[in-house]
Design a protein around this motif. Structure first.
Motif, mmCIF file in Angstrom:
data_model
loop_
_atom_site.group_PDB
_atom_site.id
_atom_site.type_symbol
_atom_site.label_atom_id
_atom_site.label_comp_id
_atom_site.label_asym_id
_atom_site.label_seq_id
_atom_site.Cartn_x
_atom_site.Cartn_y
_atom_site.Cartn_z
ATOM 1 N N ARG A 1 -1.266 7.853 6.445
ATOM 2 C CA ARG A 1 -2.542 8.349 6.943
ATOM 3 C C ARG A 1 -3.667 7.376 6.588
ATOM 4 O O ARG A 1 -4.619 7.195 7.346
ATOM 5 C CB ARG A 1 -2.835 9.726 6.356
ATOM 6 N N ASN A 2 -3.574 6.764 5.419
ATOM 7 C CA ASN A 2 -4.637 5.885 4.944
ATOM 8 C C ASN A 2 -4.459 4.424 5.345
ATOM 9 O O ASN A 2 -5.276 3.582 4.986
ATOM 10 C CB ASN A 2 -4.758 5.978 3.419
ATOM 11 N N ASP B 1 0.586 10.338 2.807
ATOM 12 C CA ASP B 1 -0.770 9.889 2.482
ATOM 13 C C ASP B 1 -0.934 8.395 2.736
ATOM 14 O O ASP B 1 -1.958 7.962 3.262
ATOM 15 C CB ASP B 1 -1.114 10.212 1.022
ATOM 16 N N TYR B 2 0.058 7.584 2.362
ATOM 17 C CA TYR B 2 -0.015 6.143 2.609
ATOM 18 C C TYR B 2 -0.135 5.859 4.106
ATOM 19 O O TYR B 2 -0.915 5.015 4.530
ATOM 20 C CB TYR B 2 1.208 5.410 2.048
#
Length: 187
Positions: free
Chosen positions: A121-122, A118-119
């Motif tokens: 991707r963001n 998630d990190y």
């Protein structure tokens, strides 16, 4: 995926015949260990039965898949020291705690893996968020270090080198479980 987390959907039935061939009853086709490995990676739940006896042999087939993956070379996920320690727990009085502990450890690792994904991707315009990765790495290392100390029969636990009592180990497992629960709730 843990046995307690299986979906409501019935698992796919795989039959293993005496000639060592594996038959997927959902697709009416023969499959290989590589196919089953891909099914695991895809999140497909399956159960393997011995076609003659009807015995559930899923555990041994999954173990075969791990052995095949480890023998391919390249990426080895199981360090030799871990394998030796794991073998040491067979027949040990604390051996009953190991499966549950390993399951919780893998759940925590999977949760942290998803956070890392998630990190990434963001991340904005190629910026790499080192801080969160470093924190997760430190937490994982501390967690695994304390776990290995608790389960290693050669690590001196007291000032006199004495081993902890079963009650102490159970309390440690409970404390580790609380830490895992806290980590998974931070999602």
């Amino acid at each position: 995926m843990s046995e307690s987390q299986t979906s409501a959907k019935a698992p796919i039935t795989i039959k293993k015949y005496a000639n060592r061939r594996l038959y997927n009853t959902a697709t009416s086709s023969y499959v290989t260990l590589d196919h089953l490995s891909q099914m695991v990676k895809d999140g497909d739940d399956f159960v393997v039965y011995d076609a003659k006896t009807g015995e559930d042999i899923t555990r041994s087939v999954l173990t075969q898949i791990i052995v095949e993956e480890e023998s391919k070379g390249g990426q080895n996920l199981l360090p030799i020291s871990f394998l030796r320690q794991l073998i040491g727990f067979y027949g040990d009085s604390l051996g009953g705690l190991v499966p549950r502990y390993l399951e919780y450890s893998m759940q925590a690792f999977s949760h942290n893996e998803q956070q890392m994904r998630d990190y990434m991707r963001n991340a904005l315009e190629g910026m790499f968020p080192f801080g969160p990765f470093e924190d997760m790495g430190k937490k994982n290392m501390a967690f695994m270090e304390s776990a290995m100390k608790m389960f290693s029969p050669f690590y001196p636990h007291g000032a006199d080198g004495s081993s902890p009592k079963v009650e102490d180990l159970q309390a440690s497992v409970s404390a580790l479980q609380k830490q895992i629960d806290q980590l998974t709730k931070k999602k």
